[in-house]
Structures are given as C-alpha cells and as structure tokens.
Design a protein around this motif. Structure first.
Motif, PDB file in Angstrom:
ATOM      1  N   MET A  82      58.246  20.995  96.217  1.00 53.34           N
ATOM      2  CA  MET A  82      59.118  21.277  97.347  1.00 53.34           C
ATOM      3  C   MET A  82      59.211  22.799  97.407  1.00 53.34           C
ATOM      4  SD  MET A  82      63.102  20.398  97.997  1.00 53.34           S
ATOM      5  CE  MET A  82      63.665  21.569  96.775  1.00 53.34           C
ATOM      6  N   VAL A  83      58.918  23.389  98.530  1.00 58.35           N
ATOM      7  CA  VAL A  83      58.888  24.845  98.609  1.00 58.35           C
ATOM      8  C   VAL A  83      59.989  25.450  99.464  1.00 58.35           C
ATOM      9  CG1 VAL A  83      56.437  25.025  98.091  1.00 58.35           C
ATOM     10  CG2 VAL A  83      57.177  24.837 100.451  1.00 58.35           C
ATOM     11  N   ALA A  84      60.747  24.633 100.167  1.00 55.89           N
ATOM     12  CA  ALA A  84      61.842  25.159 100.987  1.00 55.89           C
ATOM     13  C   ALA A  84      62.847  24.043 101.237  1.00 55.89           C
ATOM     14  CB  ALA A  84      61.324  25.687 102.316  1.00 55.89           C
ATOM     15  N   ARG A  85      64.082  24.439 101.464  1.00 60.67           N
ATOM     16  CA  ARG A  85      65.114  23.477 101.836  1.00 60.67           C
ATOM     17  C   ARG A  85      65.736  24.006 103.116  1.00 60.67           C
ATOM     18  NH1 ARG A  85      67.652  19.288  99.487  1.00 60.67           N
ATOM     19  NH2 ARG A  85      66.589  19.653  97.527  1.00 60.67           N
ATOM     20  N   GLY A  86      65.704  23.175 104.132  1.00 56.74           N
ATOM     21  CA  GLY A  86      66.179  23.608 105.443  1.00 56.74           C
ATOM     22  C   GLY A  86      67.639  23.318 105.675  1.00 56.74           C
ATOM     23  N   GLY A  87      68.117  23.834 106.797  1.00 55.27           N
ATOM     24  CA  GLY A  87      69.481  23.601 107.239  1.00 55.27           C
ATOM     25  C   GLY A  87      69.470  22.851 108.553  1.00 55.27           C
ATOM     26  N   LEU A  88      70.520  22.992 109.293  1.00 54.04           N
ATOM     27  CA  LEU A  88      70.675  22.282 110.557  1.00 54.04           C
ATOM     28  C   LEU A  88      69.582  22.630 111.565  1.00 54.04           C
ATOM     29  CD1 LEU A  88      72.414  20.385 112.234  1.00 54.04           C
ATOM     30  CD2 LEU A  88      73.762  22.367 112.930  1.00 54.04           C
ATOM     31  N   HIS A  89      69.116  23.872 111.552  1.00 47.90           N
ATOM     32  CA  HIS A  89      68.150  24.318 112.554  1.00 47.90           C
ATOM     33  C   HIS A  89      66.755  24.574 112.008  1.00 47.90           C
ATOM     34  CE1 HIS A  89      71.343  24.550 115.467  1.00 47.90           C
ATOM     35  NE2 HIS A  89      72.057  25.226 114.590  1.00 47.90           N
ATOM     36  N   GLY A  90      66.461  24.128 110.799  1.00 46.21           N
ATOM     37  CA  GLY A  90      65.118  24.301 110.269  1.00 46.21           C
ATOM     38  C   GLY A  90      65.108  24.939 108.898  1.00 46.21           C
ATOM     39  N   ALA A  91      63.918  25.289 108.452  1.00 40.70           N
ATOM     40  CA  ALA A  91      63.722  25.906 107.146  1.00 40.70           C
ATOM     41  C   ALA A  91      62.897  27.167 107.300  1.00 40.70           C
ATOM     42  CB  ALA A  91      62.999  24.930 106.218  1.00 40.70           C
ATOM     43  N   THR A  92      63.157  28.129 106.438  1.00 42.51           N
ATOM     44  CA  THR A  92      62.363  29.350 106.423  1.00 42.51           C
ATOM     45  C   THR A  92      61.268  29.173 105.385  1.00 42.51           C
ATOM     46  OG1 THR A  92      64.288  30.661 107.000  1.00 42.51           O
ATOM     47  CG2 THR A  92      62.419  31.829 106.050  1.00 42.51           C
ATOM     48  N   LEU A  93      60.038  29.410 105.797  1.00 47.86           N
ATOM     49  CA  LEU A  93      58.898  29.159 104.930  1.00 47.86           C
ATOM     50  C   LEU A  93      57.815  30.189 105.200  1.00 47.86           C
ATOM     51  CD1 LEU A  93      57.540  27.122 102.960  1.00 47.86           C
ATOM     52  CD2 LEU A  93      56.702  25.947 104.973  1.00 47.86           C
ATOM     53  N   ARG A  94      57.260  30.744 104.144  1.00 54.70           N
ATOM     54  CA  ARG A  94      56.143  31.679 104.270  1.00 54.70           C
ATOM     55  C   ARG A  94      54.881  30.995 103.773  1.00 54.70           C
ATOM     56  NH1 ARG A  94      56.378  36.330 100.950  1.00 54.70           N
ATOM     57  NH2 ARG A  94      56.967  34.839  99.347  1.00 54.70           N
ATOM     58  N   PRO A  95      53.727  31.272 104.367  1.00 57.30           N
ATOM     59  CA  PRO A  95      52.474  30.681 103.871  1.00 57.30           C
ATOM     60  C   PRO A  95      52.256  30.943 102.385  1.00 57.30           C
ATOM     61  CG  PRO A  95      52.095  31.643 106.012  1.00 57.30           C
ATOM     62  CD  PRO A  95      53.499  32.030 105.604  1.00 57.30           C
TER      63      PRO A  95
END
Length: 129
Positions: free
Chosen positions: A48-61
């Motif tokens: 798992m590389v990111a955990r999002g919130g109500l409006h999405g998740a921040t993720l870098r390649p």
C-alpha cells in the motif's frame, strides 16, 4: 487471481488476457495498492503506497516504482477504490496510470493493469476504458 472482499478479479498478462496465477487479498475499501510480480507471474509482494481522504490520495510515481525496484519485480498491477460505487476511471486515474506506465517502462518494469474497485463489487480496468 486477485481476490476482493466483494468480488473477484483476474490479473492480466502481457496480452491483456486473464492470468490465473498468484493470489492477493484486498478489501473493497483498499487504498492504492500494488501487486508486484516476478517472471513466472508469482507475487513478489503487495504494497500500500498511499492512503487517501475524502477527495483522493496524493501519490507520486516514485512511490510506486520504489516498491517494484526493492522487490525485483518485472511486472505489477495497480489497484485503488472508488467509494462512490462508480468504477469508471476518472481523468486523474487515466493520467496517473499513463505517467506511471511510461516511467515504469524506462526502468524495465511493466505495468500490466490498473484496476478500480468499488464497495458494491463492481470493478473496471483503466486500460480497458
């Protein structure tokens, strides 16, 4: 085969055909996760590389590709959820997928698919949309 709590989904091989290998479990509410595979389509690891919130998740390649390099994976499958129940990939999903696919190609790792899952058991592939 990737197994989800509210349904099931197969990994895809290079020819975009179902691959009946390796199993990993996810819930329908899983955050962005990645299944890294070896040359025999066996699972090298799930991250798992990111955990999002109500409006999405921040993720870098780089967050995704770091796992591929650390595990020595040749291919990987991306997955994330849409709690709304609509598995249709958003424009942002498609843009992120294409960017990661391009960067993965540069380091010799193949992005096989990006799957969007929903709590109601529906799912879709970013590559097939």
């Amino acid at each position: 085969m990737l197994s989800f709590g509210l349904g099931s989904l197969r990994c895809w091989n290079r020819r975009r055909q179902p691959s009946a290998s390796a199993t990993a479990s996810f819930s329908a509410y899983s955050p962005p996760s990645y299944v890294f595979r070896d040359a025999w389509q066996g699972v090298r690891g799930v991250r798992m590389v990111a955990r999002g919130g109500l409006h999405g998740a921040t993720l870098r390649p780089a967050d995704v590709l770091r796992g591929a390099l650390e595990l020595g994976a040749l291919t990987f499958v991306m997955t994330h959820n849409h709690p709304s129940g609509d598995p249709t990939p958003s424009d942002e999903d498609v843009e992120l997928t294409r960017g990661i696919e391009h960067r993965a190609h540069l380091i010799g790792v193949e992005l096989v698919d990006h799957v969007v899952v929903c709590p109601n058991g529906k799912f879709s592939s970013v590559f097939k949309s």
